[in-house]
Design a protein around this motif. Structure first.
Motif, PDB file in Angstrom:
ATOM      1  N   ALA A  68       0.832  -1.207   0.000  1.00  0.00           N
ATOM      2  CA  ALA A  68       0.000   0.000   0.000  1.00  0.00           C
ATOM      3  C   ALA A  68       0.868   1.259   0.000  1.00  0.00           C
ATOM      4  N   ASP A  69       1.908   1.259   0.806  1.00  0.00           N
ATOM      5  CA  ASP A  69       2.805   2.419   0.869  1.00  0.00           C
ATOM      6  C   ASP A  69       3.518   2.651  -0.456  1.00  0.00           C
ATOM      7  N   ILE A  70       4.039   1.591  -1.050  1.00  0.00           N
ATOM      8  CA  ILE A  70       4.771   1.712  -2.317  1.00  0.00           C
ATOM      9  C   ILE A  70       3.867   2.225  -3.430  1.00  0.00           C
ATOM     10  N   LEU A  71       2.635   1.682  -3.495  1.00  0.00           N
ATOM     11  CA  LEU A  71       1.719   2.028  -4.587  1.00  0.00           C
ATOM     12  C   LEU A  71       0.834   3.246  -4.277  1.00  0.00           C
ATOM     13  N   THR A 103      -4.872   0.647   2.466  1.00  0.00           N
ATOM     14  CA  THR A 103      -4.750  -0.774   2.788  1.00  0.00           C
ATOM     15  C   THR A 103      -5.975  -1.584   2.362  1.00  0.00           C
ATOM     16  N   PRO A 104      -7.210  -1.093   2.576  1.00  0.00           N
ATOM     17  CA  PRO A 104      -8.362  -1.886   2.128  1.00  0.00           C
ATOM     18  C   PRO A 104      -8.381  -2.111   0.608  1.00  0.00           C
ATOM     19  N   VAL A 119      -5.681  -2.471  -1.287  1.00  0.00           N
ATOM     20  CA  VAL A 119      -4.696  -3.527  -1.527  1.00  0.00           C
ATOM     21  C   VAL A 119      -5.263  -4.878  -1.094  1.00  0.00           C
ATOM     22  N   THR A 120      -6.003  -4.887  -0.001  1.00  0.00           N
ATOM     23  CA  THR A 120      -6.632  -6.131   0.459  1.00  0.00           C
ATOM     24  C   THR A 120      -7.566  -6.685  -0.612  1.00  0.00           C
ATOM     25  N   ARG A 121      -8.367  -5.822  -1.213  1.00  0.00           N
ATOM     26  CA  ARG A 121      -9.296  -6.246  -2.270  1.00  0.00           C
ATOM     27  C   ARG A 121      -8.542  -6.785  -3.484  1.00  0.00           C
ATOM     28  N   ILE A 122      -7.472  -6.101  -3.882  1.00  0.00           N
ATOM     29  CA  ILE A 122      -6.663  -6.561  -5.024  1.00  0.00           C
ATOM     30  C   ILE A 122      -6.041  -7.920  -4.704  1.00  0.00           C
ATOM     31  N   LEU A 123      -5.488  -8.056  -3.494  1.00  0.00           N
ATOM     32  CA  LEU A 123      -4.881  -9.326  -3.093  1.00  0.00           C
ATOM     33  C   LEU A 123      -5.918 -10.443  -3.010  1.00  0.00           C
ATOM     34  N   ASP A 124      -7.128 -10.114  -2.558  1.00  0.00           N
ATOM     35  CA  ASP A 124      -8.199 -11.117  -2.533  1.00  0.00           C
ATOM     36  C   ASP A 124      -8.426 -11.676  -3.939  1.00  0.00           C
ATOM     37  N   ASN A 125      -8.480 -10.779  -4.927  1.00  0.00           N
ATOM     38  CA  ASN A 125      -8.679 -11.209  -6.321  1.00  0.00           C
ATOM     39  C   ASN A 125      -7.489 -12.010  -6.835  1.00  0.00           C
ATOM     40  N   LEU A 126      -6.283 -11.561  -6.535  1.00  0.00           N
ATOM     41  CA  LEU A 126      -5.088 -12.286  -6.970  1.00  0.00           C
ATOM     42  C   LEU A 126      -5.017 -13.663  -6.326  1.00  0.00           C
ATOM     43  N   GLN A 127      -5.412 -13.743  -5.063  1.00  0.00           N
ATOM     44  CA  GLN A 127      -5.407 -15.036  -4.373  1.00  0.00           C
ATOM     45  C   GLN A 127      -6.505 -15.941  -4.947  1.00  0.00           C
ATOM     46  N   LYS A 128      -7.676 -15.373  -5.200  1.00  0.00           N
ATOM     47  CA  LYS A 128      -8.777 -16.155  -5.779  1.00  0.00           C
ATOM     48  C   LYS A 128      -8.388 -16.715  -7.147  1.00  0.00           C
ATOM     49  N   ASN A 129      -7.594 -15.950  -7.910  1.00  0.00           N
ATOM     50  CA  ASN A 129      -7.155 -16.392  -9.235  1.00  0.00           C
ATOM     51  C   ASN A 129      -5.868 -17.235  -9.184  1.00  0.00           C
ATOM     52  N   GLY A 130      -5.368 -17.472  -7.978  1.00  0.00           N
ATOM     53  CA  GLY A 130      -4.249 -18.395  -7.814  1.00  0.00           C
ATOM     54  C   GLY A 130      -2.860 -17.819  -8.028  1.00  0.00           C
ATOM     55  N   PHE A 131      -2.724 -16.481  -8.026  1.00  0.00           N
ATOM     56  CA  PHE A 131      -1.420 -15.867  -8.272  1.00  0.00           C
ATOM     57  C   PHE A 131      -0.581 -15.677  -7.009  1.00  0.00           C
ATOM     58  N   VAL A 132      -1.250 -15.452  -5.867  1.00  0.00           N
ATOM     59  CA  VAL A 132      -0.520 -15.187  -4.622  1.00  0.00           C
ATOM     60  C   VAL A 132      -1.131 -15.980  -3.479  1.00  0.00           C
ATOM     61  N   GLU A 133      -0.337 -16.057  -2.412  1.00  0.00           N
ATOM     62  CA  GLU A 133      -0.840 -16.610  -1.157  1.00  0.00           C
ATOM     63  C   GLU A 133      -0.356 -15.708  -0.031  1.00  0.00           C
ATOM     64  N   ARG A 134      -1.104 -15.739   1.055  1.00  0.00           N
ATOM     65  CA  ARG A 134      -0.738 -14.973   2.240  1.00  0.00           C
ATOM     66  C   ARG A 134      -0.159 -15.944   3.273  1.00  0.00           C
ATOM     67  N   ILE A 135       1.057 -15.639   3.712  1.00  0.00           N
ATOM     68  CA  ILE A 135       1.755 -16.458   4.697  1.00  0.00           C
ATOM     69  C   ILE A 135       1.809 -15.652   5.996  1.00  0.00           C
ATOM     70  N   PRO A 136       1.440 -16.244   7.126  1.00  0.00           N
ATOM     71  CA  PRO A 136       1.528 -15.492   8.390  1.00  0.00           C
ATOM     72  C   PRO A 136       2.931 -14.927   8.606  1.00  0.00           C
ATOM     73  N   HIS A 137       2.987 -13.674   9.013  1.00  0.00           N
ATOM     74  CA  HIS A 137       4.270 -13.014   9.287  1.00  0.00           C
ATOM     75  C   HIS A 137       4.903 -13.681  10.514  1.00  0.00           C
ATOM     76  N   PRO A 138       6.190 -14.034  10.438  1.00  0.00           N
ATOM     77  CA  PRO A 138       6.814 -14.751  11.556  1.00  0.00           C
ATOM     78  C   PRO A 138       6.923 -13.915  12.839  1.00  0.00           C
ATOM     79  N   ASP A 139       6.930 -12.584  12.698  1.00  0.00           N
ATOM     80  CA  ASP A 139       7.140 -11.729  13.866  1.00  0.00           C
ATOM     81  C   ASP A 139       5.914 -10.893  14.258  1.00  0.00           C
TER      82      ASP A 139
END
Length: 147
Positions: free
Chosen positions: A55-58, A62-63, A65-85
């Motif tokens: 969100a900061d770079i673009l 944040t909401p 970016v969340t919507r865009i990521l939801d679509n990218l994840q639904k289409n199989g391009f990305v996944e969300r991995i829990p942040h280790p910290d």
């Protein structure tokens, strides 16, 4: 002031037309201009980037970016991995499908920008980009004063 003298109107109109045409072009690979930008952010940050950082770079909310990521994840391009910290955020990673489309992202972007760039001479294009960056940087650092 006339509308065609207003930099805000001119840049907004140009931005919307570019997005519309880039969306149409990218539809061939099931992407949008916004999705393309997010995927490039993920790639350019070695898949070690959070939604907030995207969100900061673009310069997006944040909401959005969340919507865009939801679509990218639904289409199989990305996944969300829990942040280790930080349990509150996720690291965005490309899936196999996202990695497989990486070269197409670059070629589609280069082809589209080449088409846009062909509308001006190299000197005009360089000056145009320089002016846009100067305006942005000055607004960001100094703000706009209405007097």
């Amino acid at each position: 002031m006339k509308l065609n003298d207003c930099i805000y109107f001119l840049t907004t109109r140009l931005s919307r037309e570019l997005k519309k045409q880039f969306d149409e072009y990218l539809s061939e690979i099931d992407l949008t201009a916004s999705g393309w930008c997010v995927l490039l952010c993920v790639i350019e940050n070695n898949e070690r980037i959070t939604q907030r950082e995207i969100a900061d770079i673009l310069c997006l909310e944040t909401p959005t970016v969340t919507r865009i990521l939801d679509n990218l994840q639904k289409n199989g391009f990305v996944e969300r991995i829990p942040h280790p910290d930080d349990r509150r955020c996720f690291i965005i990673k490309l899936t196999k499908k996202g990695k497989d489309i990486k070269e197409k992202l670059y070629s589609y972007g280069e082809c589209f920008m080449k088409g846009v760039s062909s509308l001006l001479s190299k000197d005009e294009l360089d000056k145009f980009k320089e002016n846009l960056n100067n305006i942005y940087n000055n607004i960001k650092s100094k703000g706009i004063v209405c007097s």
